[in-house]
Design an enzyme around this catalytic site. Structure first.
Site, mmCIF file in Angstrom:
data_model
loop_
_atom_site.group_PDB
_atom_site.id
_atom_site.type_symbol
_atom_site.label_atom_id
_atom_site.label_comp_id
_atom_site.label_asym_id
_atom_site.label_seq_id
_atom_site.Cartn_x
_atom_site.Cartn_y
_atom_site.Cartn_z
ATOM 1 N N CYS A 116 -5.600 -1.471 6.355
ATOM 2 C CA CYS A 116 -4.597 -1.380 5.298
ATOM 3 C C CYS A 116 -5.092 -2.004 3.993
ATOM 4 O O CYS A 116 -5.181 -3.227 3.874
ATOM 5 C CB CYS A 116 -3.321 -2.082 5.769
ATOM 6 S SG CYS A 116 -2.048 -2.200 4.507
ATOM 7 N N CYS B 178 -2.555 -4.201 2.144
ATOM 8 C CA CYS B 178 -2.371 -5.540 2.730
ATOM 9 C C CYS B 178 -3.573 -6.439 2.438
ATOM 10 O O CYS B 178 -3.413 -7.611 2.109
ATOM 11 C CB CYS B 178 -2.237 -5.458 4.250
ATOM 12 S SG CYS B 178 -1.300 -4.079 4.862
ATOM 13 N N ASP B 179 -4.780 -5.914 2.578
ATOM 14 C CA ASP B 179 -5.964 -6.781 2.597
ATOM 15 C C ASP B 179 -6.909 -6.600 1.413
ATOM 16 O O ASP B 179 -7.840 -7.381 1.251
ATOM 17 C CB ASP B 179 -6.770 -6.523 3.889
ATOM 18 C CG ASP B 179 -5.977 -6.918 5.125
ATOM 19 O OD1 ASP B 179 -5.114 -7.805 5.004
ATOM 20 O OD2 ASP B 179 -6.214 -6.343 6.193
#
Ligand code: NDP
Length: 312
Positions: free
Chosen positions: A138, A141-142
Site C-alpha cells: 500500500c 500507507c507506507d
C-alpha cells in the site's frame, strides 16, 4: 439455542467500528476476530493518514484502541475463524447461522460481514522475509517512509499506476515492473505514468528475488523470462510495492449473496445492505474502489446503524 441480535465477522476497522456502534445501540454484538486480528492494517508499519493521530500510530496500537473501545461498550469477542454460514433468504424474520472453527454454531438476526480483502502477493520467499522492511502492499500507507528514495511497483493495472504516481510525488525514482509488454491499466493512467519522468517502466520483467541485509536494497529481475533473450537484471531499490490486485475475502458467502466479477459483495447503492434481510457488508469486502481504513470504519458505522434500524 439462543438467537443473538448481531454478529460481526472481521476485526479490521469496519468490524470494530460496527461493534462500537452496535454495542452502544444495545445490540450486544458478538465479533468473530478471524485469523488476522486487526485486519490488513497490521501488515503496515505505521498509520499516518487516520484522523486523530497527528503523530501517526502503530497499527497494532490503533486496532487495539478500537478493540478496547468496542469492549468498553459490551462487545463480546470470539477468537476463531468463520468456516461456514447459512443465510436465510426466505423467512419473514430470518435467522442466520454462523459456524466458527468447524465446531461452534451461532444463530443471529443480523450479520455484519467485515471480512476485508487480502492483497495478492507474488509468493517469493524474500517478499515474506522483507514484509514491513521494504516490502509493502500500500503506497498510500507506507509511501511516506520512502521520501527521496528509489522504489519499485510491481503490476501493470490501475492500482499499480496509481501507486506509481503517488510514489513519484515522494520518491527520487520509481520503477514499474510489468510482466507483459504492455500495461493493463486504463488509457488515462497509462498516459500519466508514461509522461512522468520519475517513472521508468520495465516491461517484460518478472521479479526473481529481493536482496538486502535486514531490509530491501535491491531486486533481481528476469527480462523476457523463458525466451532466448532471457537475461537477469538487477535494480537498486529501497522499497518494493506489490500492486497485483486484491482478493476480497468473500468465498463463504458466494452461495447466498451477489458478488461482482471480482468477488466483492454487491450492496444496494451507498448502503451496506445486501440482498438478504438482516445481512450487511462493510469495509473492503464490499469496496473495490477506496480500500482505506477510514472508509472501512465509516461503512462499519453504517452497517451497525442499518442493523439497529432493521431490528427495530
Ligand atoms: P488488475 O487485476 O487490474 O491488475 C493486476 C496487474 O498485476 C496486471 O497488470 C497483472 O498483469 C499484474 N499481475 C498479476 N499477477 C501478477 C504476478 N504474479 N506477477 C506480476 N504481475 C502480476 O488489478 P488492479 O488492482 O490494478 O485493479 C483492480 C480493479 O480496480 C480494476 O478493474 C481496475 O480498473 C480498478 N481500479 C480502478 C482505479 C481507478 O479507476 N482509479 C484505481 C485502481 C483500481 P497481467 O496484465 O499480465 O495479468
Amino acid at each position: 439455542m439462543s438467537v443473538h441480535q448481531c454478529f460481526i465477522i472481521g476485526s479490521g476497522p469496519a468490524g470494530y467500528t460496527a461493534a462500537i456502534y452496535a454495542s452502544r445501540a444495545n445490540l450486544n454484538p458478538v465479533l468473530i476476530e478471524g485469523s488476522q486480528v486487526g485486519g490488513q492494517l497490521t501488515i503496515t508499519t505505521e498509520v499516518e493518514n487516520f484522523p486523530g493521530y497527528p503523530d501517526g500510530v502503530n497499527p497494532y496500537q490503533m486496532m487495539d484502541d478500537m478493540r478496547r473501545q468496542a469492549e468498553r461498550f459490551g462487545t463480546t469477542f470470539v477468537s476463531g475463524v468463520v468456516t461456514e454460514v447459512v443465510l436465510d433468504s426466505e423467512a419473514e424474520r430470518p435467522i442466520h447461522k454462523v459456524v466458527v472453527d468447524n465446531s461452534t454454531e451461532y444463530s443471529t438476526y443480523t450479520l455484519i460481514i467485515a471480512t476485508g480483502a487480502s492483497a495478492r502477493w507474488l509468493g517469493l520467499p524474500s517478499e515474506k522475509e522483507f514484509m514491513g522492511r521494504g516490502v509493502s502492499g500500500c503506497a498510500t500507507c507506507d509511501g511516506f517512509f520512502y521520501r527521496g528514495k528509489t522504489v519499485a511497483v510491481v503490476g501493470g493495472g490501475d492500482t499499480a499506476c496509481e501507486e506509481a504516481m503517488y510514489l513519484a510525488n515522494l520518491c527520487k525514482k520509481v520503477y514499474m515492473i510489468v510482466r507483459k509488454p504492455f500495461l493493463r491499466a486504463s488509457e488515462i493512467m497509462q498516459q500519466r505514468v508514461k509522461n512522468n519522468e520519475k517513472i521508468e517502466i520495465l516491461f517484460e520483467h518478472n521479479t526473481r528475488q529481493l536482496t538486502g541485509e535486514g531490509k530491501v536494497s535491491g531486486a533481481e529481475l528476469v527480462y523476457k523470462q523463458g525466451s532466448q533473450e532471457e537475461e537477469i537484471r538487477h535494480i537498486d531499490i529501497d522499497g518494493f510495492f506489490v500492486a497485483i490486485g486484491h482478493q476480497p475475502n468473500t468465498k463463504l458467502f458466494a452461495d447466498y449473496l451477489d458478488l461482482d466479477e471480482e468477488g466483492y459483495i454487491v450492496v444496494a447503492g451507498d448502503s451496506p445492505c445486501t440482498k438478504i434481510k438482516g445481512v450487511f457488508a462493510a469495509g473492503d469486502c464490499a469496496d473495490r474502489k477506496y480500500r482505506q481504513a477510514i472508509v472501512a470504519a465509516a461503512s462499519g458505522c453504517k452497517a451497525a446503524i442499518e442493523a439497529d434500524k432493521y431490528l427495530k
